[in-house]
Design an enzyme around this catalytic site. Structure first.
Site, PDB file in Angstrom:
ATOM      1  N   LYS A 176       0.832  -1.211   0.000  1.00 29.10           N
ATOM      2  CA  LYS A 176       0.000   0.000   0.000  1.00 29.10           C
ATOM      3  C   LYS A 176       0.863   1.255   0.000  1.00 29.10           C
ATOM      4  O   LYS A 176       0.514   2.261  -0.640  1.00 29.10           O
ATOM      5  CB  LYS A 176      -0.916  -0.005   1.234  1.00 29.10           C
ATOM      6  CG  LYS A 176      -1.840   1.223   1.336  1.00 29.10           C
ATOM      7  CD  LYS A 176      -2.762   1.351   0.127  1.00 29.10           C
ATOM      8  CE  LYS A 176      -3.938   2.285   0.350  1.00 29.10           C
ATOM      9  NZ  LYS A 176      -3.598   3.644   0.710  1.00 29.10           N
ATOM     10  N   GLU A 183       0.617   6.691  -6.823  1.00 29.10           N
ATOM     11  CA  GLU A 183      -0.515   7.609  -6.934  1.00 29.10           C
ATOM     12  C   GLU A 183      -0.034   9.059  -7.043  1.00 29.10           C
ATOM     13  O   GLU A 183      -0.553   9.840  -7.850  1.00 29.10           O
ATOM     14  CB  GLU A 183      -1.405   7.423  -5.712  1.00 29.10           C
ATOM     15  CG  GLU A 183      -2.602   8.333  -5.591  1.00 29.10           C
ATOM     16  CD  GLU A 183      -3.265   8.139  -4.238  1.00 29.10           C
ATOM     17  OE1 GLU A 183      -3.216   9.070  -3.414  1.00 29.10           O
ATOM     18  OE2 GLU A 183      -3.816   7.052  -4.001  1.00 29.10           O
TER      19      GLU A 183
END
Length: 302
Positions: A176, A183
């Site tokens: 993550k 991102e």
């Protein structure tokens, strides 16, 4: 495993997960530092918990506890603090650490929790509040044995094909962490591209550009669709959106790890530096980034 769970942290993400699981027929207990949020969710079927002592009486064994609070002091207080939830769990219970934490800190918490005989699983959650409510993307670490015991829970919480197990304590949070760093880079590329479109000599409708990009283009993505929806919501000039972009610690964690591993991370480091510099140099590119953060994560546009 039984369909019973205790969720600690009923903010945007935690409340979405609670409602998601209620829809799937779970008996959901919930605790929030601010009890008004717990009260609010009781009207949807949540069983409110107002002190951790209640857990020993109200939840059946083995207890499953999902912790959804921010990284840093909040998560440490809940899991390793003086009055942590661990004091009220027993060997064989499960603790799922689902906040965005630096994976090295997660490993330390694993050592602390498992010494008490409690099973520990780390989960990275992506998809924002909408995903939490309607089907998230889950990156799960820990042991395969614990994963298999809890797999039905992860399947119920996730979008179709939206969960995966990665062997190793902290592996879910590591995956993550890298996701969040990627991102940053993707958002920066989109924001710079649409700034160029806006500055061109053509009278381009940026909503329509984002719309066509969202149907079969190579860069079609959730981010492009959120951009399209953001333009519809806030207008192309983004007059009411801040050109200063807030940032959290996840990209910095990944950058530091990349340097330790001698991995080139220039694109993402530049994206982070842009956000830092936007405090003194707000821009239209910054407005796009702020708008995107609002659309997928509910962050403030101011």
């Amino acid at each position: 495993m039984k369909k019973e769970i205790f969720i600690i942290g009923l903010g945007k993400m935690g409340s979405g997960i609670a409602l998601n699981l209620l829809d799937h027929g779970y008996k959901v207990f919930g605790y929030n530092r601010t009890p008004t949020k717990t009260k609010e969710l009781e009207s949807f079927g949540l069983h409110g918990i107002y002190s951790f002592e209640e857990v020993q009486v109200k939840l059946s064994k083995p207890r499953i506890v999902w912790v959804m609070v921010p990284s840093g002091e909040p998560i440490e207080e809940i899991i390793t603090g003086r009055n942590s939830i661990i004091n009220f769990l027993e060997p064989g219970d499960f603790l799922i650490d689902a906040g965005n934490s630096f994976y090295k800190n997660t490993i330390k918490r694993y050592d602390y929790v498992t010494k008490k005989g409690v099973n520990f699983v780390d989960v990275g959650v992506s998809g924002g509040p909408h995903g939490a409510r309607n089907g998230a993307c889950l990156m799960i670490g820990g042991s395969e044995e614990n994963f298999k015991k809890l797999e039905n829970l992860f399947q119920d919480l996730s979008i179709e094909k939206g969960y995966a197990f990665f062997e190793g304590n902290g592996a879910g949070h590591f995956v993550k962490m890298v996701h969040n760093a990627i991102e940053y880079g993707m958002m920066q590329a989109i924001a710079e591209g649409f700034t160029l479109l806006r500055e061109s000599n053509f009278d381009l409708d940026l909503y329509r550009v984002a719309e066509v990009y969202s149907h079969g283009s190579v860069i079609e993505s959730s981010l492009i669709k959120w951009l399209r929806d953001g333009y519809k919501k806030y207008g192309q000039d983004l007059n009411n959106v801040s050109g200063t972009v807030n940032h959290s610690g996840e990209a910095e964690w990944a950058i530091s790890v990349a340097k330790e591993m001698n991995v080139n991370f220039d694109n993402i480091e530049q994206a982070l530096n842009f956000r830092k510099e936007s405090a003194i140099k707000p821009s239209y590119t910054g407005k796009i980034l702020s708008m995107l953060r609002n659309m997928f994560g509910g962050h403030s546009i101011k």
